[in-house]
Motif scaffolding. Structure first.
Motif, mmCIF file in Angstrom:
data_model
loop_
_atom_site.group_PDB
_atom_site.id
_atom_site.type_symbol
_atom_site.label_atom_id
_atom_site.label_comp_id
_atom_site.label_asym_id
_atom_site.label_seq_id
_atom_site.Cartn_x
_atom_site.Cartn_y
_atom_site.Cartn_z
ATOM 1 N N LEU B 107 6.977 6.426 -0.776
ATOM 2 C CA LEU B 107 5.664 6.313 -1.427
ATOM 3 C C LEU B 107 4.534 6.013 -0.429
ATOM 4 O O LEU B 107 3.537 5.395 -0.777
ATOM 5 C CB LEU B 107 5.713 5.220 -2.512
ATOM 6 C CG LEU B 107 6.653 5.506 -3.698
ATOM 7 C CD1 LEU B 107 6.771 4.284 -4.602
ATOM 8 C CD2 LEU B 107 6.169 6.699 -4.504
ATOM 9 N N ARG B 108 4.767 6.392 0.828
ATOM 10 C CA ARG B 108 3.706 6.143 1.834
ATOM 11 C C ARG B 108 2.571 7.184 1.666
ATOM 12 O O ARG B 108 2.823 8.381 1.634
ATOM 13 C CB ARG B 108 4.332 6.238 3.238
ATOM 14 C CG ARG B 108 3.406 5.693 4.294
ATOM 15 C CD ARG B 108 4.046 5.727 5.654
ATOM 16 N NE ARG B 108 5.227 4.868 5.702
ATOM 17 C CZ ARG B 108 6.225 5.069 6.535
ATOM 18 N NH1 ARG B 108 6.218 6.101 7.353
ATOM 19 N NH2 ARG B 108 7.252 4.247 6.552
ATOM 20 N N TYR B 109 1.341 6.678 1.535
ATOM 21 C CA TYR B 109 0.188 7.578 1.340
ATOM 22 C C TYR B 109 -0.933 7.113 2.261
ATOM 23 O O TYR B 109 -1.374 5.971 2.197
ATOM 24 C CB TYR B 109 -0.248 7.521 -0.135
ATOM 25 C CG TYR B 109 -1.490 8.294 -0.442
ATOM 26 C CD1 TYR B 109 -1.553 9.689 -0.194
ATOM 27 C CD2 TYR B 109 -2.608 7.683 -0.995
ATOM 28 C CE1 TYR B 109 -2.709 10.393 -0.475
ATOM 29 C CE2 TYR B 109 -3.764 8.397 -1.284
ATOM 30 C CZ TYR B 109 -3.807 9.762 -1.015
ATOM 31 O OH TYR B 109 -4.952 10.461 -1.303
ATOM 32 N N ASP B 110 -1.361 8.052 3.132
ATOM 33 C CA ASP B 110 -2.402 7.670 4.105
ATOM 34 C C ASP B 110 -3.765 8.270 3.747
ATOM 35 O O ASP B 110 -4.681 8.295 4.549
ATOM 36 C CB ASP B 110 -1.974 8.085 5.518
ATOM 37 C CG ASP B 110 -1.677 9.570 5.619
ATOM 38 O OD1 ASP B 110 -1.907 10.281 4.592
ATOM 39 O OD2 ASP B 110 -1.197 10.040 6.651
ATOM 40 N N THR B 225 9.204 -1.433 -6.604
ATOM 41 C CA THR B 225 8.398 -0.948 -5.487
ATOM 42 C C THR B 225 7.308 0.000 -5.998
ATOM 43 O O THR B 225 6.159 -0.074 -5.556
ATOM 44 C CB THR B 225 9.291 -0.222 -4.461
ATOM 45 O OG1 THR B 225 10.388 -1.079 -4.165
ATOM 46 C CG2 THR B 225 8.554 0.100 -3.188
ATOM 47 N N LEU B 226 7.688 0.864 -6.920
ATOM 48 C CA LEU B 226 6.727 1.800 -7.493
ATOM 49 C C LEU B 226 5.597 1.048 -8.185
ATOM 50 O O LEU B 226 4.407 1.323 -7.970
ATOM 51 C CB LEU B 226 7.443 2.729 -8.481
ATOM 52 C CG LEU B 226 6.609 3.844 -9.115
ATOM 53 C CD1 LEU B 226 6.100 4.812 -8.046
ATOM 54 C CD2 LEU B 226 7.447 4.624 -10.135
ATOM 55 N N SER B 231 0.207 -0.929 -8.228
ATOM 56 C CA SER B 231 -0.669 -2.050 -8.527
ATOM 57 C C SER B 231 -1.547 -2.437 -7.341
ATOM 58 O O SER B 231 -2.713 -2.765 -7.511
ATOM 59 C CB SER B 231 0.155 -3.270 -8.948
ATOM 60 O OG SER B 231 1.020 -2.903 -9.972
ATOM 61 N N PHE B 232 -0.933 -2.442 -6.170
ATOM 62 C CA PHE B 232 -1.670 -3.014 -5.029
ATOM 63 C C PHE B 232 -2.148 -1.988 -3.995
ATOM 64 O O PHE B 232 -2.806 -2.344 -3.037
ATOM 65 C CB PHE B 232 -0.797 -4.067 -4.330
ATOM 66 C CG PHE B 232 -0.260 -5.100 -5.291
ATOM 67 C CD1 PHE B 232 -1.155 -5.907 -6.010
ATOM 68 C CD2 PHE B 232 1.091 -5.244 -5.529
ATOM 69 C CE1 PHE B 232 -0.669 -6.842 -6.912
ATOM 70 C CE2 PHE B 232 1.568 -6.177 -6.432
ATOM 71 C CZ PHE B 232 0.693 -6.982 -7.136
ATOM 72 N N THR B 233 -1.747 -0.734 -4.163
ATOM 73 C CA THR B 233 -2.258 0.277 -3.227
ATOM 74 C C THR B 233 -2.778 1.473 -4.018
ATOM 75 O O THR B 233 -2.529 1.590 -5.219
ATOM 76 C CB THR B 233 -1.165 0.761 -2.253
ATOM 77 O OG1 THR B 233 -0.128 1.341 -3.017
ATOM 78 C CG2 THR B 233 -0.619 -0.338 -1.366
#
Lengths: 474, 522
Positions: B107-110, B225-226, B231-233
């Motif tokens: 779930l890494r999103y830049d 984690t999802l 929620s936080f990102t």
């Protein structure tokens, strides 16, 4: 009864079989029993304890030595009636001539019920009447036991007629032939002499019954254990090309047979202990089939299944013969021979008949590499023979009264008789099928089926033992 | 009601059975019967209540455990319980971490390329669904074919691992034990193998449960984690595929997949609609031109629902089902193996002892007898004999019948008979009658006819002594023995054993002039 534990004193004339009756009743073959009168010189106590608690007590006593003088003294006595016995004992305790009379009357003075034993094969005499009158004067609750020691029943009516005048209950009991059922009947009779004791005696009887049942179950376990052990047994020896293969096979066969016989002896010993035949070695009848060696021709002729029955049993268990061939073929036959085994087994049994006794066929040698293996047994007849021998032996043990010391029973097998004399040949197809399935499961090491068939076989053996324990022909 | 037996209970019972085996093999279970019966008696239950074998086994186990606890000895059940609890916690935590780590890395999103929903869906939902179907197919196959143990390599490996861990813990627990106790516990390894044979299915259910627990941990990790990421990102989701999938087809597929939770949430929340699907399609060659804000944020409820419904929920259901199967297997355990049957017998059969106790010493010690009344001594000088005939033989046995047999005594005639032994006749009266007759008839001695099959009791020997004192030390006194009467003959030969008994008894009287002989010879 004045004591907390009810007591029954076994009294009577010397040499009437008091100790034999008690020995059988208490299943204690350590009791000294002798055809010579006066063997019992001291009072011996037989407490019946259930789960550590004494419930009732039987007391063996010496026989009357001075019945007429005792009766004369009692008839002349004019003190309080309840002091008759204490007064008699006080008056005679210092006289060695009256030692036995005092000893036998002491438990009665203490409140014991009386079991008066007579030898029913002899005529009634005045001495007996004197003894009965003494017991009547004591006022104790009384049961008369006619110990029919011999086959002579001429005097039984006389005894019955006389006893009816003096006793609350009468019971005929053969101390040297009595089996479990007669022991229970004798105990049942005790209820009649004192109704207050009925609940207690009921409890004793029901305990004896469950104890007897448990012994059957344990015997069945011992027999099953023997079958599993013996039928699964195998022994191996190394054999190089220069060794004498036949000699090795003979030696292995001997070892195998020794092992099986040893195991059978062990089981017999355990069964004897279970039925409390510990001191005197009960003897088998002369020419009894049980005296024969397990692997003798005679044993295999008279015990086990008939040829016809074997064919049916062989059809079920024959697959194991084929399995041996599969093994010898190194597995390349993929069980074809196993599949054919049913037919092979049946045909082999049919055509070879008694030749199956041949150890090579019986035990199944496996030669592979540099070793020879004998066992496990391939012929199902071994199972039936072992079962027969165990059941016949147990029947002997069960029906051998503890008070019995003679060994003159008739032979089980007559020389000229060639019919099967075992128990298993009389079983129905279903029972024999259970045996076959057990044998097959054992050969295949199929734990599940073995457990199931063991359970069924166990039930069958228990049922058989129950029947045998009620059979008077042993 | 059947008390529930647990796996540790069964393990302990089997272990304790194994411990009893050597004593049973010796063929004498007296000690075991005593022990097990006292356990039953202590429960105050009665056989009449007909307790089930399971109830009995439960009672027995409790008592036996107390015994081991007193000696501070570990039982395999306890070790098994600790092993499985430890394994469960460890597996759950590990799976949670793995799930969480895998989800985090995916779930890494830049801010450039949105997270690929197709990949996430394929990895975290599709693979699990496939495993689930495989599992169900296997169980279905098993129930149809009635295969005993789940035929899964995974279960087998896990089961084996569990056994190994159990055995290793067992060995560690033995370090402080004595050698004999170590040997005891070593039997556990053996019993475990046997246990797997008998209770094969039961032992694999814990492995099944552990596997579901691990699956649940994994899904929980992904889910958490999802949720945390959402929620936080700030994450954008898009989908891509080389396959020529139309937007409408995908929208229909998504709708179908979301059916289980669609009814629960508002229409535009449960799953992305056609517009959002079009607005979240990633075409790398076109960059982010097609993406809309509504499109890239529309996927996360779908993914959450997917993990929850197709990942976590089946695992939880299988966990419950596995526990139910284990419980039901334990509940329906037949407890009818030979060892259980023996235990039942030992507990329910009362211990009966009927053997003789020590002998009670005789009442009187050897003392001097009371003085006997002095009888008048006679001086017998005549001829002929006084024959004492028992009352019972008197009628059938007149003196004439006896005479031929007494001839060899050679005391001349006459033979005078007296009846003795009638119930109403006193001893003194008889002696008086004898004395008078001897004197009146001027006889030489006495012959007592005696039935030899009647034992020579004290009363008889006393009478012989009295007669001897009466007639003097050397006057003829004889006992003529007869056998048991038959219908037409009162005088029969004597049995050799009876004769021997009479000879021995009368020898003890030390009377050299007392003659004991059989009246009738064979």
């Amino acid at each position: 009864m004045t004591t907390s534990v009810p007591i029954f004193a076994i009294v009577g004339h010397p040499n009437e079989g008091k100790s034999s009756v008690l020995s059988t009743l208490a299943e204690d073959d350590s009791v000294r029993v002798s055809p010579i009168p006066g063997e019992t010189t001291e009072v011996q106590s037989f407490p019946v304890t259930i789960d550590g608690r004494e419930i009732i007590r039987f007391v063996d006593t010496p026989g009357f030595q001075n019945p007429r003088q005792t009766l004369a003294w009692m008839q002349a006595y004019n003190g309080p009636a309840n002091q008759l016995l204490p007064a008699f004992i006080a008056a005679h305790r210092d006289d060695p001539g009256f030692r036995d009379d005092c000893s036998l009357l002491t438990p009665v003075a203490q409140g014991a019920g009386v079991i008066f034993v007579v030898d029913g094969s002899r005529p009634l005499r005045n001495m007996d009447k004197a003894e009965m009158e003494i017991l009547r004067l004591t006022g104790a609750p009384r049961l008369a036991v006619i110990n029919s020691k011999g086959e002579d029943s001429r005097y039984l009516d006389d005894w019955h007629a006389e006893f009816r005048k003096h006793f609350n209950a009468i019971r005929v009991f053969n101390s040297s032939r009595a089996n479990y059922a007669q022991r229970i009947e004798l105990l049942e009779s005790l209820k009649a002499i004192d109704q207050q004791l009925e609940p207690l005696l009921k409890m004793v009887i029901s305990t004896f019954q469950s104890d007897w049942q448990a012994r059957h179950q344990q015997t069945a376990e011992l027999i099953l254990e023997l079958l599993r052990d013996v039928l699964d047994y195998r022994t191996t020896a190394s054999c190089s090309p220069k060794d004498d293969e036949i000699a090795i096979k003979m030696k292995l066969t001997q070892n195998y047979m020794d092992y099986v016989s040893h195991k059978e002896q062990q089981t017999r010993k355990a069964i004897r202990t279970l039925y409390k035949h510990t001191i005197f070695d009960l003897e088998l009848a002369p020419h009894s089939i049980l005296e024969e060696d397990l692997f003798s021709d005679k044993t295999w002729e008279f015990l086990g299944l008939t040829d016809k029955q074997l064919v049916l049993a062989g059809a079920i268990s024959g697959a194991t013969i084929g399995a041996g061939i599969d093994l010898a073929a190194g597995g390349i036959s993929f069980g074809v021979f196993s599949a054919l085994g049913g037919f092979l087994g049946a045909a082999g049994t049919l055509f070879k008949g008694k030749d199956l006794l041949n150890s090579f066929e019986l035990l199944g040698f496996q030669v592979g590499g540099e070793s020879i293996q004998v066992g496990p047994a391939r012929n199902i007849q071994l199972l039936f023979i072992l079962l027969d021998r165990c059941l016949l032996f147990t029947a002997q043990v069960i029906n051998w009264a503890h008070g019995r010391r003679d060994y003159d029973q008739k032979a089980l097998i007559e020389e000229a008789d060639s019919e099967k004399k075992g128990v298993t040949s009389g079983w129905d197809n279903d029972d024999r099928k259970v045996c076959s399935q057990f044998f097959q499961a054992l050969q295949k090491q199929d734990t599940d089926t073995l457990e199931k068939t063991s359970k069924r076989l166990h039930e069958m053996i228990v049922r058989q033992l129950q029947q045998l324990s009620e059979d008077r022909s042993f | 009601m059947k008390p529930p037996l647990t796996l540790p209970d069964i393990l302990d019972i089997e272990f304790l059975f194994k411990r009893d085996e050597p004593r049973l093999e010796q063929g004498d279970d007296t000690e075991l019967r005593r022990r097990d019966r006292s356990i039953f008696v202590a429960t105050k239950l009665t056989s009449a209540a007909e307790p089930t074998t399971r109830e009995l086994a439960d009672l027995w186990l409790r008592a036996r455990r107390q015994e081991y606890q007193r000696q501070q000895l570990p039982l395999p059940g306890q070790i098994w319980r600790e092993t499985t609890t430890f394994s469960a916690v460890l597996l759950f935590l590990l799976s949670l971490l793995i799930g969480s780590g895998m989800a985090a890395s995916f779930l890494r999103y830049d801010g450039t390329t949105p997270v690929n929903v197709s990949g996430f869906f394929a990895l975290f939902i599709l693979v699990q669904l496939l495993l689930l179907f495989l599992n169900l197919a296997l169980l279905g196959y098993r129930s149809v074919r009635r295969i005993k143990a789940p035929q899964s390599v995974l279960y087998a490996l896990l089961g084996q691992g569990l056994s190994n861990l159990f055995t290793s813990l067992l060995k560690r627990s033995q370090k402080h034990l004595t050698a004999s106790r170590r040997l005891d516990l070593q039997a556990v390894s053996g019993s475990l193998r046997q246990f797997r044979q008998v209770y094969g299915n039961l032992l694999l259910w814990p492995a099944f449960i552990l596997l579901q627990l691990a699956g649940s941990g994994f899904n929980l990790g992904v889910l958490l984690t999802l949720l945390a990421k959402i929620s936080f990102t700030d994450i954008a989701f898009g989908w891509q595929s080389t396959l020529p999938l139309t937007d409408a087809f995908l929208a229909e597929l998504v709708r179908l997949i979301a059916l289980p939770w669609a009814w629960l949430l508002p229409y535009d929340w449960a799953y992305p609609g056609l517009e959002q699907i079009i607005g979240s399609k990633i075409v790398l060659i076109e960059g982010n031109l097609r993406l809309t804000s509504a499109g890239v944020v529309s996927w996360w409820p779908f993914l959450l629902g997917g993990i929850l419904v197709y990942g976590l929920l089946p695992r939880l259901l299988l966990l419950g089902w596995g526990s139910y199967q284990l419980h039901s297997g334990l509940k329906n355990l037949p407890c009818d193996s030979a060892a259980f049957r023996q235990l039942r017998r030992r507990m329910l059969t009362p211990l009966v002892h009927t053997e003789a106790q020590q002998q009670i010493p005789p009442l009187a010690a050897h003392q001097e007898p009371t003085p006997k009344p002095e009888l008048s001594k006679l001086s017998l000088t005549g001829s002929g004999l006084l024959v004492l005939i028992p009352d019972e033989l008197w009628d059938a046995c007149p003196i004439d019948l006896l005479t031929p047999h007494l001839g060899n005594l050679d005391k001349g005639s006459p033979l005078v008979a007296i009846r003795y032994g009638a119930i109403e006749q006193s001893g003194t009266a008889l002696l008086d009658q004898i004395s008078i007759t001897l004197e009146d008839q001027n006889l030489a001695g006495i012959v007592v006819i005696q039935e030899a099959w009647q034992p020579p009791i004290r009363e008889v020997t006393t009478r012989l002594e009295q007669l001897r004192r009466m007639i003097g030390a050397s006057a003829p006194l004889a006992v003529a023995l007869v056998g048991r009467p038959v219908a037409d003959n009162p005088l029969t030969p004597v049995h050799s054993q009876d004769l021997s008994i009479w000879l021995k008894t009368t020898q003890a009287l030390a009377d050299p002039y007392l003659d004991v002989f059989p009246l009738v010879r064979d």
